[in-house]
Structures are given as C-alpha cells and as structure tokens.
Design a protein around this motif. Structure first.
Motif, PDB file in Angstrom:
ATOM      1  N   SER A  17       0.824  -1.210   0.000  1.00  0.00           N
ATOM      2  CA  SER A  17       0.000   0.000   0.000  1.00  0.00           C
ATOM      3  C   SER A  17       0.857   1.258   0.000  1.00  0.00           C
ATOM      4  CB  SER A  17      -0.947  -0.009   1.200  1.00  0.00           C
ATOM      5  OG  SER A  17      -0.234  -0.047   2.416  1.00  0.00           O
ATOM      6  N   THR A  18       1.976   1.223   0.736  1.00  0.00           N
ATOM      7  CA  THR A  18       2.865   2.389   0.783  1.00  0.00           C
ATOM      8  C   THR A  18       3.527   2.622  -0.567  1.00  0.00           C
ATOM      9  OG1 THR A  18       3.298   2.043   3.138  1.00  0.00           O
ATOM     10  CG2 THR A  18       4.868   3.404   1.928  1.00  0.00           C
ATOM     11  N   SER A  19       3.953   1.552  -1.220  1.00  0.00           N
ATOM     12  CA  SER A  19       4.620   1.685  -2.524  1.00  0.00           C
ATOM     13  C   SER A  19       3.683   2.225  -3.594  1.00  0.00           C
ATOM     14  CB  SER A  19       5.197   0.331  -2.964  1.00  0.00           C
ATOM     15  OG  SER A  19       4.161  -0.613  -3.176  1.00  0.00           O
ATOM     16  N   ILE A  20       2.390   2.019  -3.421  1.00  0.00           N
ATOM     17  CA  ILE A  20       1.413   2.530  -4.385  1.00  0.00           C
ATOM     18  C   ILE A  20       0.989   3.958  -4.033  1.00  0.00           C
ATOM     19  CG2 ILE A  20      -0.945   2.261  -5.265  1.00  0.00           C
ATOM     20  CD1 ILE A  20      -0.589  -0.768  -4.923  1.00  0.00           C
ATOM     21  N   LEU A  21       0.709   4.187  -2.762  1.00  0.00           N
ATOM     22  CA  LEU A  21       0.114   5.456  -2.361  1.00  0.00           C
ATOM     23  C   LEU A  21       1.134   6.581  -2.164  1.00  0.00           C
ATOM     24  CD1 LEU A  21      -2.567   4.096   0.130  1.00  0.00           C
ATOM     25  CD2 LEU A  21      -2.932   4.932  -2.194  1.00  0.00           C
ATOM     26  N   ALA A  22       2.359   6.254  -1.759  1.00  0.00           N
ATOM     27  CA  ALA A  22       3.365   7.296  -1.559  1.00  0.00           C
ATOM     28  C   ALA A  22       3.656   8.079  -2.844  1.00  0.00           C
ATOM     29  CB  ALA A  22       4.641   6.708  -0.974  1.00  0.00           C
ATOM     30  N   PRO A  23       3.872   7.412  -3.996  1.00  0.00           N
ATOM     31  CA  PRO A  23       4.075   8.172  -5.241  1.00  0.00           C
ATOM     32  C   PRO A  23       2.864   9.024  -5.610  1.00  0.00           C
ATOM     33  CG  PRO A  23       4.834   5.913  -5.509  1.00  0.00           C
ATOM     34  CD  PRO A  23       4.094   5.963  -4.208  1.00  0.00           C
ATOM     35  N   LEU A  24       1.650   8.506  -5.339  1.00  0.00           N
ATOM     36  CA  LEU A  24       0.451   9.288  -5.639  1.00  0.00           C
ATOM     37  C   LEU A  24       0.386  10.543  -4.760  1.00  0.00           C
ATOM     38  CD1 LEU A  24      -2.282   6.507  -6.047  1.00  0.00           C
ATOM     39  CD2 LEU A  24      -1.199   7.878  -7.843  1.00  0.00           C
ATOM     40  N   GLN A  25       0.840  10.427  -3.512  1.00  0.00           N
ATOM     41  CA  GLN A  25       0.860  11.588  -2.637  1.00  0.00           C
ATOM     42  C   GLN A  25       1.875  12.623  -3.118  1.00  0.00           C
ATOM     43  OE1 GLN A  25      -1.092  12.650  -0.571  1.00  0.00           O
ATOM     44  NE2 GLN A  25      -0.029  14.167   0.700  1.00  0.00           N
ATOM     45  N   LEU A  26       3.014  12.169  -3.629  1.00  0.00           N
ATOM     46  CA  LEU A  26       3.997  13.090  -4.205  1.00  0.00           C
ATOM     47  C   LEU A  26       3.398  13.862  -5.379  1.00  0.00           C
ATOM     48  CD1 LEU A  26       7.283  10.970  -4.137  1.00  0.00           C
ATOM     49  CD2 LEU A  26       6.864  13.097  -2.893  1.00  0.00           C
ATOM     50  N   VAL A  27       2.660  13.160  -6.211  1.00  0.00           N
ATOM     51  CA  VAL A  27       1.989  13.801  -7.345  1.00  0.00           C
ATOM     52  C   VAL A  27       0.986  14.825  -6.839  1.00  0.00           C
ATOM     53  CG1 VAL A  27       0.427  13.434  -9.293  1.00  0.00           C
ATOM     54  CG2 VAL A  27       2.317  11.834  -8.889  1.00  0.00           C
ATOM     55  N   SER A  28       0.245  14.446  -5.800  1.00  0.00           N
ATOM     56  CA  SER A  28      -0.753  15.348  -5.227  1.00  0.00           C
ATOM     57  C   SER A  28      -0.109  16.637  -4.720  1.00  0.00           C
ATOM     58  CB  SER A  28      -1.491  14.641  -4.085  1.00  0.00           C
ATOM     59  OG  SER A  28      -2.343  15.538  -3.393  1.00  0.00           O
ATOM     60  N   LEU A  29       1.017  16.516  -3.999  1.00  0.00           N
ATOM     61  CA  LEU A  29       1.684  17.692  -3.436  1.00  0.00           C
ATOM     62  C   LEU A  29       2.257  18.587  -4.530  1.00  0.00           C
ATOM     63  CD1 LEU A  29       3.565  16.103  -0.388  1.00  0.00           C
ATOM     64  CD2 LEU A  29       1.490  17.514  -0.351  1.00  0.00           C
ATOM     65  N   LYS A  30       2.724  17.987  -5.612  1.00  0.00           N
ATOM     66  CA  LYS A  30       3.364  18.771  -6.673  1.00  0.00           C
ATOM     67  C   LYS A  30       2.356  19.399  -7.632  1.00  0.00           C
ATOM     68  CE  LYS A  30       7.810  16.343  -6.736  1.00  0.00           C
ATOM     69  NZ  LYS A  30       8.595  17.549  -6.408  1.00  0.00           N
ATOM     70  N   THR A  31       1.216  18.733  -7.846  1.00  0.00           N
ATOM     71  CA  THR A  31       0.277  19.192  -8.869  1.00  0.00           C
ATOM     72  C   THR A  31      -1.016  19.769  -8.310  1.00  0.00           C
ATOM     73  OG1 THR A  31      -0.797  17.026  -9.074  1.00  0.00           O
ATOM     74  CG2 THR A  31       1.168  17.419 -10.434  1.00  0.00           C
ATOM     75  N   GLY A  32      -1.395  19.361  -7.098  1.00  0.00           N
ATOM     76  CA  GLY A  32      -2.664  19.809  -6.538  1.00  0.00           C
ATOM     77  C   GLY A  32      -3.874  19.259  -7.277  1.00  0.00           C
ATOM     78  N   LEU A  33      -3.732  18.088  -7.920  1.00  0.00           N
ATOM     79  CA  LEU A  33      -4.831  17.498  -8.672  1.00  0.00           C
ATOM     80  C   LEU A  33      -6.004  17.107  -7.777  1.00  0.00           C
ATOM     81  CD1 LEU A  33      -2.979  15.241 -11.282  1.00  0.00           C
ATOM     82  CD2 LEU A  33      -4.211  17.371 -11.695  1.00  0.00           C
ATOM     83  N   TRP A  34      -5.705  16.795  -6.528  1.00  0.00           N
ATOM     84  CA  TRP A  34      -6.764  16.467  -5.564  1.00  0.00           C
ATOM     85  C   TRP A  34      -6.306  16.940  -4.191  1.00  0.00           C
ATOM     86  CZ3 TRP A  34      -4.552  12.503  -8.655  1.00  0.00           C
ATOM     87  CH2 TRP A  34      -3.456  11.863  -8.067  1.00  0.00           C
ATOM     88  N   PRO A  35      -7.224  17.101  -3.258  1.00  0.00           N
ATOM     89  CA  PRO A  35      -6.836  17.543  -1.910  1.00  0.00           C
ATOM     90  C   PRO A  35      -5.772  16.625  -1.332  1.00  0.00           C
ATOM     91  CG  PRO A  35      -9.209  17.616  -2.157  1.00  0.00           C
ATOM     92  CD  PRO A  35      -8.686  16.944  -3.396  1.00  0.00           C
ATOM     93  N   GLU A  36      -4.797  17.212  -0.636  1.00  0.00           N
ATOM     94  CA  GLU A  36      -3.628  16.440  -0.194  1.00  0.00           C
ATOM     95  C   GLU A  36      -3.962  15.331   0.794  1.00  0.00           C
ATOM     96  OE1 GLU A  36      -1.589  18.672   3.504  1.00  0.00           O
ATOM     97  OE2 GLU A  36      -1.421  19.767   1.621  1.00  0.00           O
ATOM     98  N   THR A  37      -5.071  15.457   1.537  1.00  0.00           N
ATOM     99  CA  THR A  37      -5.378  14.429   2.536  1.00  0.00           C
ATOM    100  C   THR A  37      -6.131  13.236   1.965  1.00  0.00           C
ATOM    101  OG1 THR A  37      -7.376  15.641   3.179  1.00  0.00           O
ATOM    102  CG2 THR A  37      -5.379  16.058   4.465  1.00  0.00           C
ATOM    103  N   VAL A  38      -6.563  13.304   0.711  1.00  0.00           N
ATOM    104  CA  VAL A  38      -7.304  12.181   0.114  1.00  0.00           C
ATOM    105  C   VAL A  38      -6.452  10.919   0.102  1.00  0.00           C
ATOM    106  CG1 VAL A  38      -8.295  11.290  -2.031  1.00  0.00           C
ATOM    107  CG2 VAL A  38      -8.847  13.604  -1.272  1.00  0.00           C
ATOM    108  N   ILE A  39      -5.250  11.010  -0.436  1.00  0.00           N
ATOM    109  CA  ILE A  39      -4.351   9.858  -0.507  1.00  0.00           C
ATOM    110  C   ILE A  39      -3.860   9.485   0.890  1.00  0.00           C
ATOM    111  CG2 ILE A  39      -2.190   8.968  -1.450  1.00  0.00           C
ATOM    112  CD1 ILE A  39      -4.435   9.312  -3.489  1.00  0.00           C
TER     113      ILE A  39
END
Length: 266
Positions: A17-39
C-alpha cells in the motif's frame, strides 16, 4: 506458525500500500490534482487495517480556524489513527525527520519538525507553524514532548503554544482556537485493556520501530478512541502558560473518561 503468517501478510500489505500510495501523494503535493489528505487518508486506513486497529470517535474536529489541536501522545500509530479520518497536519520532534521511512512519510504529511534543543531555530519553526495556522491548516501538537504509556498524561511543555502568540502578533489572525483531544487504546480483541496491558500499544523512548510493529501485527484487533473537547479561544491577551495548563487539564479529563468508560466494542 499462524502468528508468523499474520506478521508476514500484514507487513506485505503495508509495503504494498505504501509503494502505491506514496508516489500518488507526491503527485498530489506537486500538482494539486486532488486535496492532499485524500491519498493520506487511504494510506493511514491501510496501515490500520494491517495492524487490526479500529478507530472510534467521540465529539468532532472543530470547524473553526485557525485551529491548533493539543493531544496526548502514545505511539507512532497515533498519526495513523488521526490521519485516517481527520484533515490535519502534525508537529513532530526534529529527530523523526531523519528516521528511515517514517521521516519520508512524515514529510509527505507536510509535518513541521521542531528542535527544542536549538533555540536559534525555534523562531523559524514557530513562524512556520504560525503560517500554517493562518493558511487554515489544522495543526496537531503533542505538548508532552514524548510518548507516554497510555495510563497517564505527562506534563505539558508550553513552548510550542507560542506559535499561537506568534500568529496573532504577526497579524495572521486575531484569534487562534486551541482544541483539546485525547487518544486512548482501550481494547484488544474486544476485551478492555487494564493498566498492566495498555502499554502494549505504546511506543516509548528509544524503542526500535521494527519490534513494536511486529508486536502490533502479532496481537492485532485493538480499539483506539479519539475524544475531542471544546476549543478555547486564544487571543493577544491570553497567557501561553495558563492556556498550556488549561489544555493539560482538559486533555487529562478526556483521557481519564475514556479509560474509565471506554466505548463498547463493535
């Protein structure tokens, strides 16, 4: 043998779960595509599922902003418990920033790291906390300064409540709301924990993460309660030390109420 299988499967689930969700959180922080707490919420819930920790909540996170939450601290799992349902960020000791994996994950949570030993840094850290409060982030502060065994509250350190004063003096806000909150681990496999067994959930002092993670994966099925109190308004006329003592008293009341009368197991 069954315990070994449980530990292996739980650890594998955490890694996956960490290997999948951590990269998605990085994308979230850099792009703001979705609220940061979703992931982050998905990740925290996956950790709790692997550990078998069930979360019960009494009261609610205050909608008032700027908001600083004052809580007791028992374990690294407190972060997962709170992060699984609340849109919050954390204030943590500076040592955590350099810890393998936990430091990286804390940065993904936009944690503010504080160094209480180096006074030269304290102003910058308080400034950062003040800025985050003014921006509307609900910041969680663990004023004990360390983790306890879950049976009693340690004395609060008033220093970091100074961030509320700094936010006001800088003109970021006229009032900061400070909300007391208690985290309590109350049951294991549906059976109430007594004073003797409650420290099982605690991660105290210099204890290594690996053995504690293994213990939690082995035991599993714990209930964690989060109890919220009423927020207190902090203004330019407020005294930091008096507010610290008030929060200590109210968090202690919430803690003792959960220990004396835990919610029934689901």
């Amino acid at each position: 043998m069954i315990e070994k299988i449980r530990v292996a499967l739980g650890f594998a689930f955490i890694v996956l779960s960490t290997s999948i969700l951590a990269p998605l959180q990085l994308v979230s922080l850099k792009t703001g595509l979705w609220p940061e707490t979703v992931i982050l919420k998905l990740w925290h819930r996956s950790i709790l599922r692997a550990l078998g920790i069930r979360v019960r909540v009494t009261g609610a996170l205050s909608p008032q902003r700027p908001l600083l939450l004052a809580s007791n601290h028992i374990s690294w799992t407190d972060i997962n418990v709170l992060g699984s349902f609340a849109d919050v960020n954390f204030i943590a000791k500076s040592e955590m920033e350099g810890w393998p994996m936990l430091g990286f994950l804390s940065r993904l949570q936009r944690t503010v790291f504080v160094d209480r030993e180096r006074r030269r840094k304290s102003g910058d850290q308080a400034n950062e906390i003040a800025g985050r409060l003014a921006a509307g982030d609900a910041m969680v502060l663990f004023p004990e300064g360390t983790t306890g065994d879950g049976n009693m509250l340690l004395p609060f350190k008033s220093t970091l409540f100074g961030a509320a004063s700094m936010a006001i003096s800088a003109g970021a806000a006229e009032t900061i709301f400070i909300q007391p909150m208690a985290i309590v681990y109350t049951r294991v496999h549906g059976v109430p924990m007594g004073r003797r067994h409650r420290p099982m959930a605690a991660w105290i002092g210099l204890q290594d993460l690996g053995p504690h993670l293994k213990l939690l994966l082995t035991k599993g099925a714990m209930d964690a309660e989060v109890r919220f109190g009423e927020p207190v308004a902090f203004s330019a006329a407020s005294n930091r030390k008096e507010v610290s003592r008030l929060m200590e008293s109210r968090v202690a009341e919430l803690l003792q109420s959960a220990l004396a009368d835990p919610l029934p197991s689901k």
